[in-house]
Design an enzyme around this catalytic site. Structure first.
Site, PDB file in Angstrom:
ATOM      1  N   ASP A  26      -8.502   2.730  -4.498  1.00  0.00           N
ATOM      2  CA  ASP A  26      -7.571   2.181  -3.092  1.00  0.00           C
ATOM      3  C   ASP A  26      -6.519   1.417  -3.630  1.00  0.00           C
ATOM      4  OD1 ASP A  26      -5.762   0.566  -1.391  1.00  0.00           O
ATOM      5  OD2 ASP A  26      -7.077   0.970   0.233  1.00  0.00           O
ATOM      6  N   CYS A  56       0.994  -1.316   0.265  1.00  0.00           N
ATOM      7  CA  CYS A  56      -0.226   0.317  -0.259  1.00  0.00           C
ATOM      8  C   CYS A  56       0.606   1.313  -0.239  1.00  0.00           C
ATOM      9  CB  CYS A  56      -1.077   0.265   0.743  1.00  0.00           C
ATOM     10  SG  CYS A  56      -0.250   0.049   2.878  1.00  0.00           S
ATOM     11  N   HIS A  94      -2.392   1.503   7.459  1.00  0.00           N
ATOM     12  CA  HIS A  94      -2.716   1.527   5.728  1.00  0.00           C
ATOM     13  C   HIS A  94      -3.377   2.816   4.872  1.00  0.00           C
ATOM     14  CE1 HIS A  94      -4.698   0.201   1.618  1.00  0.00           C
ATOM     15  NE2 HIS A  94      -5.312   0.267   2.018  1.00  0.00           N
TER      16      HIS A  94
END
Length: 282
Positions: free
Chosen positions: A125, A71, A110
């Site tokens: 995302d 991420c 995250h």
């Protein structure tokens, strides 16, 4: 001077020929192309190479070297691309909740992206592994939203005032619908994640001995027919209708062949990934 990504190289990496104007159609198209092309993967954590979050280093790895990442790399690159195009985009922090009970509090490790358009805020995302979004979703409560893959929704827990002010324990959940069940993907509060918090989160994710990225090999990407997810030596093919097939590799060489074939990830012959699940591969 602030960092500017090489947009031409990024679009070439994605083989992207879609819209580039400041619309949700562009967000949808870029997210889909990104998740289908640049795999989520943690190989460098296992190989001891470390994860450098310098924007130029991230671009060199994911765009120039044809690799993937997790991420902090994926959504940082996507954030810089959107900002370079002129979008009002900013990084938000979250806790990943995939496979975790609500009673458990995972680390805030995250990052994902909020984009404000004329018609309101949207979320992107491209870096949450097997469930990375293949389109943007609207920041709105309780609405089931279609994507090119699974339906999504955002629900609230606790007291919120128009998604601007919140009670001390209030939080939001991004969920994915798998069959008839809704499953938490991540928990967030709309708090931004400044660079220093991403540096700290990246250190924990890549270096802490209890990070789940330290004990298993993970790779994932979306396809035209569903998703591919590798955990150690097992590759799961999940179709749009939810049916799955599992392919298990029989050797370390077969694993390298699979990584190259399905994820475009090339490693030198003889590369071994030191995880408990792969220790028995010859």
């Amino acid at each position: 001077m602030s960092y500017q990504p090489d947009l031409a190289a990024y679009f070439a990496r994605l083989d992207y020929r879609g819209p580039r104007d400041l619309t949700v159609a562009t967000l949808h198209a870029l997210a889909h192309a990104h998740v289908a092309t640049i795999p989520f993967e943690n190989a460098d954590v296992l190989l001891g190479a470390g994860v450098d979050l310098d924007p130029a280093a991230v671009e060199a790895k994911l765009v120039g070297a044809g690799r993937g990442g997790y991420c902090f790399e994926q959504n940082s690159l996507f954030l810089h691309v959107l900002q370079a195009l002129g979008f009002a985009a900013r990084p938000l922090s979250a806790r990943v909740r995939i496979g975790r009970a609500r009673e458990f509090t995972p680390a805030r490790t995250h990052v994902f992206v909020r984009v404000d358009l004329a018609d309101g805020p949207w979320l992107c995302d491209v870096g949450v592994g097997a469930w990375s979004l293949t389109s943007a979703i609207r920041l709105a409560l309780d609405d089931e939203q279609p994507t090119p893959h699974e339906p999504r929704r955002i629900i609230a827990d606790g007291a919120w005032d128009g998604l601007v002010r919140r009670g001390p324990d209030a939080r939001l959940f991004h969920q994915v619908r798998l069959g008839d069940a809704w499953t938490d993907v991540c928990e967030f509060t709309l708090e931004e994640m400044p660079e220093i918090d991403r540096v700290v989160g990246n250190w924990y994710t890549s270096a802490h001995p209890r990070s789940h990225f330290k004990d298993r090999l993970i790779a994932a990407r979306a396809t035209a027919t569903g998703r591919l997810t590798l955990v150690d030596g097992a590759l799961t093919r999940r179709a749009h209708d939810g049916t799955t097939e599992v392919e298990t590799v029989a050797s370390a060489a077969a694993l390298l062949d699979l990584l190259a074939r399905e994820f475009g990830l090339s490693f030198p012959a003889g590369t071994r990934f030191p995880t408990p699940g792969l220790a028995g591969l010859a």
